[in-house]
Design a protein around this motif. Structure first.
Motif, short mmCIF file in Angstrom:
data_model
loop_
_atom_site.label_atom_id
_atom_site.label_comp_id
_atom_site.label_asym_id
_atom_site.label_seq_id
_atom_site.Cartn_x
_atom_site.Cartn_y
_atom_site.Cartn_z
N CYS A 33 -6.99 6.40 3.33
CA CYS A 33 -5.68 6.78 2.78
C CYS A 33 -5.42 8.25 3.07
O CYS A 33 -6.27 9.09 2.78
N ASP A 70 -5.96 10.41 6.58
CA ASP A 70 -6.85 9.27 6.74
C ASP A 70 -8.24 9.55 6.17
O ASP A 70 -9.27 9.26 6.79
N HIS A 74 -3.79 6.25 -5.11
CA HIS A 74 -4.30 5.94 -3.77
C HIS A 74 -4.73 4.49 -3.72
O HIS A 74 -5.40 4.00 -4.63
N TRP A 89 -7.24 0.06 -5.74
CA TRP A 89 -6.17 0.98 -6.15
C TRP A 89 -6.76 1.93 -7.19
O TRP A 89 -7.24 1.50 -8.23
N ILE A 110 0.84 -1.20 0.00
CA ILE A 110 0.00 0.00 0.00
C ILE A 110 0.87 1.25 0.00
O ILE A 110 0.58 2.23 -0.70
N GLY A 136 -5.73 1.08 -0.71
CA GLY A 136 -5.92 0.69 0.67
C GLY A 136 -6.69 -0.61 0.79
O GLY A 136 -7.41 -1.02 -0.13
N TYR A 183 -11.78 2.44 1.61
CA TYR A 183 -10.46 2.31 2.23
C TYR A 183 -10.04 3.67 2.73
O TYR A 183 -10.59 4.70 2.35
N ASN A 208 0.82 4.16 -2.92
CA ASN A 208 0.52 5.55 -2.57
C ASN A 208 1.68 6.50 -2.88
O ASN A 208 1.46 7.71 -3.06
#
Length: 213
Positions: free
Chosen positions: A213, A105, A37, A53, A22, A39, A211, A26
């Motif tokens: 990120c 996040d 991005h 992804w 991951i 996750g 997800y 990223n």
């Protein structure tokens, strides 16, 4: 253009390897790559794969893009990660929320839909219109985009509805006031298109995943 991929682990990889993959996605940079991005899916996701992804690219070519940096990363991880879904998206409408880039996040939600081939065009337009009205009624939605899957890359999915949220509770928590999935607008104006017991149903399959990120 946006390219979204669903991936799954080839076996039960250790946590540190998942975190490394991951981090690699990223951090991906290169000519034509505007953002990358990825996750692992959060609790409550409903999807046949384990990770998503998302890449934003500068390219107008149809079909699967050939980006050397992406190909090299996938080759390097090919014994541990398998691409099980790949869709190149053609945006229909979108909004970028001010300040999303500064939120740590951030929750990225990706809903891939398959509209039944027999669905009348009028009903497809009604579904799209109902989705596009959601941000006007559900204020926890930050950035959003509604896309169709490019015919050159279409294998199964037809549409993609993407959003961002400040936290997962705004998306999936039924006890959070006005959360996306529990919001009255969602229940009364969107659910019917997915409900197998409703005559308005035209979506015969979907993948709901998010997800952080």
């Amino acid at each position: 253009m946006t390219w979204t991929m669903g991936l799954r682990w080839c076996y039960a990889v250790p946590d540190h390897r998942a975190e490394r993959f991951i981090a690699d996605t990223n951090a991906l940079r290169g000519p034509g790559i505007l953002s990358s991005h990825a996750g692992s899916h959060g609790p409550g996701s409903w999807s046949p794969w384990s990770l998503t992804w998302d890449l934003t690219l500068i390219t107008d070519g149809p079909g699967r893009p050939h980006i050397p940096e992406v190909d090299e990363l996938l080759d390097r991880w090919s014994t541990e990660v398998e691409v099980t879904s790949s869709a190149v998206l053609t945006p229909r409408a979108w909004r970028q929320a001010h300040g999303d880039d500064g939120i740590e996040d951030l929750v990225h939600r990706v809903l891939l839909l398959r509209v039944a081939p027999s669905a009348p065009q009028q009903q497809i337009r009604a579904l799209e219109a109902s989705l596009l009205r959601m941000p006007d009624h559900i204020p926890v939605i930050r950035s959003w985009s509604l896309s169709t899957v490019s015919p050159a890359s279409r294998r199964y999915w037809t549409h993609c509805w993407r959003q961002t949220y400040r936290d997962a509770a705004d998306l999936v928590d039924p006890d959070t006031p006005d959360s996306y999935l529990a919001h009255p607008y969602h229940v009364t104006n969107v659910d019917a298109f997915f409900d197998p017991h409703n005559p308005r149903r035209i979506v015969d399959d979907f993948s709901h995943a998010y997800y952080i990120c």
